[in-house]
Enzyme design. Structure first.
Site, PDB file in Angstrom:
ATOM      1  CG  ASN A   1     123.064 -77.836  -3.722  1.00 33.98           C
ATOM      2  OD1 ASN A   1     122.469 -76.905  -4.259  1.00 33.98           O
ATOM      3  ND2 ASN A   1     122.868 -79.091  -4.077  1.00 33.98           N
TER       4      ASN A   1
ATOM      5  N   GLY B   1     118.291 -90.912 -10.841  1.00 35.67           N
ATOM      6  CA  GLY B   1     117.690 -90.807  -9.523  1.00 35.67           C
ATOM      7  C   GLY B   1     116.276 -90.293  -9.731  1.00 35.67           C
ATOM      8  CG  ASN B   2     112.592 -87.615  -7.911  1.00 33.53           C
ATOM      9  OD1 ASN B   2     111.700 -88.431  -8.134  1.00 33.53           O
ATOM     10  ND2 ASN B   2     112.345 -86.318  -7.773  1.00 33.53           N
TER      11      ASN B   2
ATOM     12  NE  ARG C   1     112.543 -82.505 -13.006  1.00 33.06           N
ATOM     13  CZ  ARG C   1     113.814 -82.483 -12.623  1.00 33.06           C
ATOM     14  NH1 ARG C   1     114.727 -83.131 -13.317  1.00 33.06           N
ATOM     15  NH2 ARG C   1     114.183 -81.812 -11.553  1.00 33.06           N
TER      16      ARG C   1
ATOM     17  N   GLY D   1     120.934 -92.307  -7.229  1.00 32.12           N
ATOM     18  CA  GLY D   1     120.144 -93.153  -6.347  1.00 32.12           C
ATOM     19  C   GLY D   1     119.673 -94.456  -6.944  1.00 32.12           C
ATOM     20  CB  ILE D   2     117.483 -95.294  -9.830  1.00 33.25           C
ATOM     21  CG1 ILE D   2     116.248 -94.656  -9.183  1.00 33.25           C
ATOM     22  CG2 ILE D   2     117.083 -96.543 -10.598  1.00 33.25           C
ATOM     23  CD1 ILE D   2     115.225 -94.134 -10.181  1.00 33.25           C
TER      24      ILE D   2
ATOM     25  CG  HIS E   1     121.932 -84.660 -13.458  1.00 30.91           C
ATOM     26  ND1 HIS E   1     120.932 -85.375 -14.087  1.00 30.91           N
ATOM     27  CD2 HIS E   1     121.393 -84.191 -12.318  1.00 30.91           C
ATOM     28  CE1 HIS E   1     119.825 -85.334 -13.369  1.00 30.91           C
ATOM     29  NE2 HIS E   1     120.091 -84.615 -12.285  1.00 30.91           N
TER      30      HIS E   1
ATOM     31  CG  ASN F   1     121.357 -97.478  -3.915  1.00 32.49           C
ATOM     32  OD1 ASN F   1     122.198 -98.028  -3.209  1.00 32.49           O
ATOM     33  ND2 ASN F   1     121.273 -96.161  -4.020  1.00 32.49           N
TER      34      ASN F   1
END
Length: 401
Positions: free
Chosen positions: A7, A210-211, A241, A331-332, A180, A335
């Site tokens: 990546n 996530g972010n 964003r 991520g969010i 995504h 978690n």
């Protein structure tokens, strides 16, 4: 069969080496600060401690050469020769309408990726540099490109077109593409496996938060709608964003604040979202902690984030005329107990009932967080985009081995 997944970013290169016999990760790492004299190389081989190296790596060609050295290193490496690598899979952000699935790299494919630079000027050029660097350093291996947008190419016109003059679509392909896609594809498959049901039989919403964040409505096993649009700016409120807003805000703000187009673009992409509202961070962990300590702006950011996410879930359930499965990932999503609870506790009209005990559990495996009496199955599914890239690369390169 050994597969290398890459990546490439503008100043970074992440990699994972897979043995596709058992899909085991043999090694992984990253090269950061490419183009500087203090580039940081992090490398870890399965069962061995992480190694770090600081050196001058001026371009992606040198970065791939460094990765090759690490993978074949007598002490830190895991293969004897680059000849053991049979194929390299690359993540490419934008495939436009040209690529509906992953594909082997050819001259024609490279030419088309370059043509699409305008649609993803920050992401496609570095991916192309990664492809070219592999050609230089490992000319014997097959290469495969896996596109973030490909999964969403099944969307019908009524969901991917914007209500603007059709000439803009015909001339410039201005439409919703979504991103995504690799993650939405992977977690939807894993959710169906967990449920023991065919993916094609389910109405599913996957939330990659996530972010960067996006939702996808998946019906009959195919992407039906998704929240990101022509670019990753549209849709949900994100770390930095803005997500959805009145488009008239752009010229209005430019006029009032005397901003250039680049400045307002930077404002919406890098200085908005959770960061702008909370005033403290773009990280949901820090926002949740501050909210629990009584910070009103942090709570406002949290409430806005979860409200806008609920709004999309409700809209997609309406669009599909029903909902069987809701999936949280990234991520969010994987978690944040608080975010999942705030979202699900306010979607009971859909038949969603959260099990608070299950929601607080932690696991690296797909798991239920819905109550037994919930009409909609709610799951947390850890995403693994690299593995899906490896699988696609393996399937396309296997006949050539």
């Amino acid at each position: 069969m050994i597969i290398l997944v890459m990546n490439a970013g503008s100043s970074s290169l992440k990699y994972q080496l897979y043995n596709m016999v058992n899909e085991a990760v043999l090694a992984h790492g990253s090269v950061e600060r490419i183009g500087m004299d203090s580039s940081i190389v992090t490398h870890e081989t399965a069962g061995k401690p992480e190694t770090r190296d600081v050196s001058e790596i001026l371009d992606h060609n040198a970065a791939v050469r460094k990765v090759s050295e690490m993978l074949t290193h007598p002490e830190h490496g895991v293969i004897r020769s680059l000849d053991e690598i049979k194929a390299v899979g690359h993540r490419v952000v934008h495939g436009g309408e040209s690529f509906k699935q992953s594909t082997l790299v050819t001259q024609e494919v490279k030419q088309e990726i370059r043509r699409l630079f305008d649609l993803a000027p920050l992401h496609n050029p570095p991916a192309m540099m990664g492809i070219t660097a592999v050609e230089t350093n490992m000319p014997q291996v097959a290469q495969v490109v896996v596109f973030d947008t490909a999964f969403h190419q099944t969307m019908p016109q009524e969901t991917f077109l914007y209500p603007i003059p059709m000439v803009l679509y015909r001339r410039h392909k201005i439409r919703r593409y979504g991103f995504h896609g690799t993650s939405h594809n992977y977690v939807s498959q894993q959710a169906a496996v967990k449920l023991g049901k065919p993916l094609e039989s389910l109405k599913m919403i996957t939330c990659h938060i996530g972010n960067g964040a996006s939702c996808a409505a998946i019906m009959n096993g195919r992407s039906y709608d998704t929240s990101m649009g022509l670019t990753p700016l549209e849709g949900l409120m994100m770390g930095t964003r803005s997500g959805d807003l009145d488009p008239a805000i752009v010229p209005f703000t430019m006029n009032k604040e005397e901003l250039t187009l680049n400045e307002v673009n930077s404002m919406l992409n890098k200085h908005s979202g959770l960061q702008a509202i909370s005033g403290i961070s773009s990280d949901m962990r820090e926002i949740t902690e501050a909210m629990n300590e009584g910070d009103k702006q942090a709570k406002l950011a949290f409430d806005m984030f979860t409200y806008r996410l609920r709004k999309y879930i409700g809209a997609y359930a309406a669009g599909m005329n029903g909902l069987d499965v809701l999936v949280f990932t990234a991520g969010i999503g994987e978690n944040s107990v608080a975010v999942r609870k705030a979202v699900c506790d306010n979607l009971t009209f859909l038949g969603i009932e959260l099990d608070d005990g299950r929601n607080t559990e932690r696991s690296r495996e797909a798991r239920y967080i819905s109550a037994e009496n919930s009409r909609v199955s709610v799951l947390v599914v850890p995403t693994n985009e690299e593995l899906l890239i490896a699988r696609d690369t393996y399937q396309l390169a296997k006949p050539l081995a």
